[in-house]
Design a protein around this motif. Structure first.
Motif, PDB file in Angstrom:
ATOM      1  N   LEU A 354      12.546 -19.340 -34.632  1.00 41.34           N
ATOM      2  CA  LEU A 354      12.858 -20.747 -34.886  1.00 41.34           C
ATOM      3  C   LEU A 354      13.376 -21.426 -33.623  1.00 41.34           C
ATOM      4  O   LEU A 354      12.957 -22.544 -33.273  1.00 41.34           O
ATOM      5  CB  LEU A 354      13.901 -20.861 -35.998  1.00 41.34           C
ATOM      6  N   VAL A 355      14.283 -20.766 -32.926  1.00 34.90           N
ATOM      7  CA  VAL A 355      14.863 -21.333 -31.706  1.00 34.90           C
ATOM      8  C   VAL A 355      13.783 -21.584 -30.660  1.00 34.90           C
ATOM      9  O   VAL A 355      13.720 -22.663 -30.042  1.00 34.90           O
ATOM     10  CB  VAL A 355      15.964 -20.405 -31.153  1.00 34.90           C
ATOM     11  N   THR A 356      12.909 -20.612 -30.456  1.00 30.92           N
ATOM     12  CA  THR A 356      11.884 -20.762 -29.420  1.00 30.92           C
ATOM     13  C   THR A 356      10.753 -21.692 -29.847  1.00 30.92           C
ATOM     14  O   THR A 356      10.155 -22.369 -29.005  1.00 30.92           O
ATOM     15  CB  THR A 356      11.318 -19.389 -29.021  1.00 30.92           C
ATOM     16  N   ALA A 357      10.446 -21.746 -31.135  1.00 29.93           N
ATOM     17  CA  ALA A 357       9.443 -22.710 -31.602  1.00 29.93           C
ATOM     18  C   ALA A 357       9.926 -24.128 -31.333  1.00 29.93           C
ATOM     19  O   ALA A 357       9.160 -24.992 -30.857  1.00 29.93           O
ATOM     20  CB  ALA A 357       9.165 -22.518 -33.090  1.00 29.93           C
ATOM     21  N   ARG A 358      11.186 -24.388 -31.606  1.00 26.30           N
ATOM     22  CA  ARG A 358      11.728 -25.731 -31.395  1.00 26.30           C
ATOM     23  C   ARG A 358      11.776 -26.099 -29.921  1.00 26.30           C
ATOM     24  O   ARG A 358      11.509 -27.246 -29.539  1.00 26.30           O
ATOM     25  CB  ARG A 358      13.131 -25.810 -32.005  1.00 26.30           C
ATOM     26  N   SER A 359      12.084 -25.100 -29.077  1.00 24.18           N
ATOM     27  CA  SER A 359      12.232 -25.408 -27.645  1.00 24.18           C
ATOM     28  C   SER A 359      10.897 -25.458 -26.911  1.00 24.18           C
ATOM     29  O   SER A 359      10.795 -26.091 -25.855  1.00 24.18           O
ATOM     30  CB  SER A 359      13.145 -24.371 -26.986  1.00 24.18           C
ATOM     31  N   SER A 360       9.856 -24.798 -27.433  1.00 27.13           N
ATOM     32  CA  SER A 360       8.594 -24.711 -26.702  1.00 27.13           C
ATOM     33  C   SER A 360       7.495 -25.616 -27.251  1.00 27.13           C
ATOM     34  O   SER A 360       6.433 -25.723 -26.646  1.00 27.13           O
ATOM     35  CB  SER A 360       8.088 -23.259 -26.709  1.00 27.13           C
ATOM     36  N   TRP A 361       7.737 -26.257 -28.397  1.00 26.63           N
ATOM     37  CA  TRP A 361       6.708 -27.124 -28.993  1.00 26.63           C
ATOM     38  C   TRP A 361       7.352 -28.428 -29.447  1.00 26.63           C
ATOM     39  O   TRP A 361       8.248 -28.423 -30.303  1.00 26.63           O
ATOM     40  CB  TRP A 361       6.067 -26.407 -30.182  1.00 26.63           C
ATOM     41  N   THR A 362       6.917 -29.515 -28.890  1.00 22.64           N
ATOM     42  CA  THR A 362       7.528 -30.817 -29.176  1.00 22.64           C
ATOM     43  C   THR A 362       7.268 -31.287 -30.605  1.00 22.64           C
ATOM     44  O   THR A 362       7.968 -32.167 -31.108  1.00 22.64           O
ATOM     45  CB  THR A 362       7.009 -31.883 -28.203  1.00 22.64           C
ATOM     46  N   GLY A 363       6.283 -30.704 -31.272  1.00 24.50           N
ATOM     47  CA  GLY A 363       5.975 -31.126 -32.636  1.00 24.50           C
ATOM     48  C   GLY A 363       6.814 -30.460 -33.710  1.00 24.50           C
ATOM     49  O   GLY A 363       6.651 -30.758 -34.904  1.00 24.50           O
ATOM     50  N   PHE A 364       7.727 -29.556 -33.335  1.00 23.84           N
ATOM     51  CA  PHE A 364       8.504 -28.814 -34.321  1.00 23.84           C
ATOM     52  C   PHE A 364       9.312 -29.760 -35.201  1.00 23.84           C
ATOM     53  O   PHE A 364       9.945 -30.709 -34.734  1.00 23.84           O
ATOM     54  CB  PHE A 364       9.461 -27.849 -33.624  1.00 23.84           C
ATOM     55  N   ALA A 365       9.321 -29.480 -36.509  1.00 23.44           N
ATOM     56  CA  ALA A 365      10.143 -30.249 -37.447  1.00 23.44           C
ATOM     57  C   ALA A 365      10.484 -29.391 -38.652  1.00 23.44           C
ATOM     58  O   ALA A 365       9.732 -28.486 -39.031  1.00 23.44           O
ATOM     59  CB  ALA A 365       9.412 -31.511 -37.906  1.00 23.44           C
ATOM     60  N   TRP A 366      11.639 -29.681 -39.236  1.00 22.62           N
ATOM     61  CA  TRP A 366      12.012 -29.068 -40.509  1.00 22.62           C
ATOM     62  C   TRP A 366      11.273 -29.782 -41.631  1.00 22.62           C
ATOM     63  O   TRP A 366      10.908 -30.939 -41.499  1.00 22.62           O
ATOM     64  CB  TRP A 366      13.517 -29.175 -40.754  1.00 22.62           C
ATOM     65  N   ARG A 367      11.058 -29.106 -42.737  1.00 20.55           N
ATOM     66  CA  ARG A 367      10.514 -29.769 -43.915  1.00 20.55           C
ATOM     67  C   ARG A 367      11.448 -30.904 -44.321  1.00 20.55           C
ATOM     68  O   ARG A 367      12.681 -30.748 -44.279  1.00 20.55           O
ATOM     69  CB  ARG A 367      10.384 -28.767 -45.070  1.00 20.55           C
TER      70      ARG A 367
END
Length: 416
Positions: A354-367
């Motif tokens: 979760l931490v790396t998905a948020r930091s490496s992809w600008t499209g990351f979002a919570w439901r």
């Protein structure tokens, strides 16, 4: 959480009685230090169903309720005059397993046995107690294979059925099966009751490290409001350090997206991606091992590998889910490869991803519904990750609660 030994002490007599009449484990085959695991059902049947003598019996089960030779326990019990099986209760996905996630089979008569099948899915409290009363059974038996995670709903089916049986004045018997990812330790955050749902009714750890019989004793001792006549039938031959492939038992997918024991190994961590806009791999042949979304590239795998998480590596992966998120679209992401399951920590791994998905992809979002809070049991994981916290900081935040749960859990463990 209050510490209570009530159910443990009350169950001791029943456990002793079953242990006294059930045969001991057989001699160890080549390559194993002890005999094949014998499930609670196998021990119950070997004792001629003495625990159920004179009772009208209903059973809560699904396709995982099988014998070592892959016969369903309902078919076996129905054909045996020594037990009076009169009803079946189906959970999510149904008794025969025909429904996808979020579905059930409804009320019907089983074509194979003619037995009435009652639907328990999304029923609890008095409505579920009314189902038990209408069925006419004296004893409700539970026999379902768990996957080891707090948000896997079968353990809350167990909880709801126990609570309903207490309301209906029915005896309750739990037939034990292995925790497929071992019972060595409890891991992850403990649920805050303010976030209780069907993916977590009570404050237990995200990876609870218990069998269903142990959980039943804990639920009865710590959480149930009404007294329940509870009995458990233990396994023989199972050790807490063993993964499912050491049991000698056949694996049946307990739900459509839990195809293998390897899925269960990662599930208590990667199911957290249900709370994000990324695919958790539903609609692929490797659910919960494949994660991704449109626009993700190699940078996520590189960032995840840089964490040097124990026991696991991450491969840049591309896949096209056949249903669920991104159906029919090619997405990029990672595939988990667990190379040392003894050191692998699924919950820490899930947080790292979760931490790396948020930091490496600008499209990351919570439901948008903040489902992540229901899965993790509070707002803490989401808000800390949003604030830029690292893996160690997030994992460290739940250690006090986890230590308290581990102390309570220790009172209800049945196996070494």
């Amino acid at each position: 959480m209050r510490l209570s030994r009530r159910s443990l002490l009350a169950a001791g007599g029943a456990l002793g009685a079953v242990a006294a009449t059930a045969p001991t484990a057989s001699a160890a085959p080549a390559g194993r230090a002890h005999g094949r695991v014998r499930t609670g059902f196998e021990r119950l049947a070997a004792d001629g169903y003495a625990l159920l003598a004179g009772e009208r019996v209903g059973i809560v089960t699904n396709p995982t309720g099988i014998t070592a030779d892959a016969r369903h326990v309902v078919d076996v019990m129905h054909a045996d005059d020594r037990v009076d099986l009169t009803a079946v209760f189906g959970p999510e996905h149904g008794f025969r397993g025909t429904a996808q996630a979020g579905g059930s089979e409804g009320r019907h008569d089983d074509p194979a046995t003619g037995l009435p099948v009652y639907d328990t899915y999304l029923k609890s409290g008095q409505p579920l107690a009314d189902v038990f009363a209408a069925s006419g059974v004296d004893t409700v038996v539970f026999d379902i294979q768990d996957a080891g995670a707090r948000f896997y709903t079968y353990i809350w089916t167990l909880y709801d059925c126990m609570a309903a049986a207490a309301l209906a004045g029915k005896r309750f018997v739990v037939l034990d099966r292995p925790n497929p990812v071992t019972g060595r330790a409890a891991l992850g955050p403990v649920l805050d009751r303010a976030f209780a749902t069907f993916v977590g009714r009570e404050p237990i750890a995200q990876a609870h490290g218990m069998t269903v019989a142990e959980l039943a004793l804990l639920f009865d001792g710590e959480f149930l409001a009404a007294p329940l006549e509870l009995e458990t039938v233990r396994m023989t031959g199972w050790r807490r350090s063993e993964f499912f492939d050491a049991t000698g038992l056949p694996w049946v997918p307990p739900s459509p997206n839990m195809p293998t024991p390897e899925t269960a190994l990662v599930y208590s961590g990667t199911c957290l991606f249900e709370g994000t806009n990324l695919s958790e791999g539903r609609g692929t042949t490797r659910p919960f091992e494949l994660l991704g979304a449109e626009g993700i590239d190699r940078r996520w795998a590189e960032a995840a590998n840089a964490l040097d998480l124990p026991g696991v590596r991450f491969r840049e992966a591309y896949f096209a889910p056949t249903f669920s998120k991104f159906q029919g679209k090619t997405v990029g992401g990672v595939q988990l490869h667990v190379h040392d399951r003894e050191s692998f920590d699924p919950v820490r791994t899930g947080i790292g991803l979760l931490v790396t998905a948020r930091s490496s992809w600008t499209g990351f979002a919570w439901r948008p519904d903040n489902w992540i809070d229901k899965l993790t049991g509070s707002t803490r994981v989401r808000t800390m990750i949003d604030a830029g916290a690292g893996v160690d900081e997030v994992v460290g935040a739940w250690q006090t609660d986890l230590a308290a749960f581990r102390a309570v859990r220790a009172e209800y463990l049945l196996y070494r």
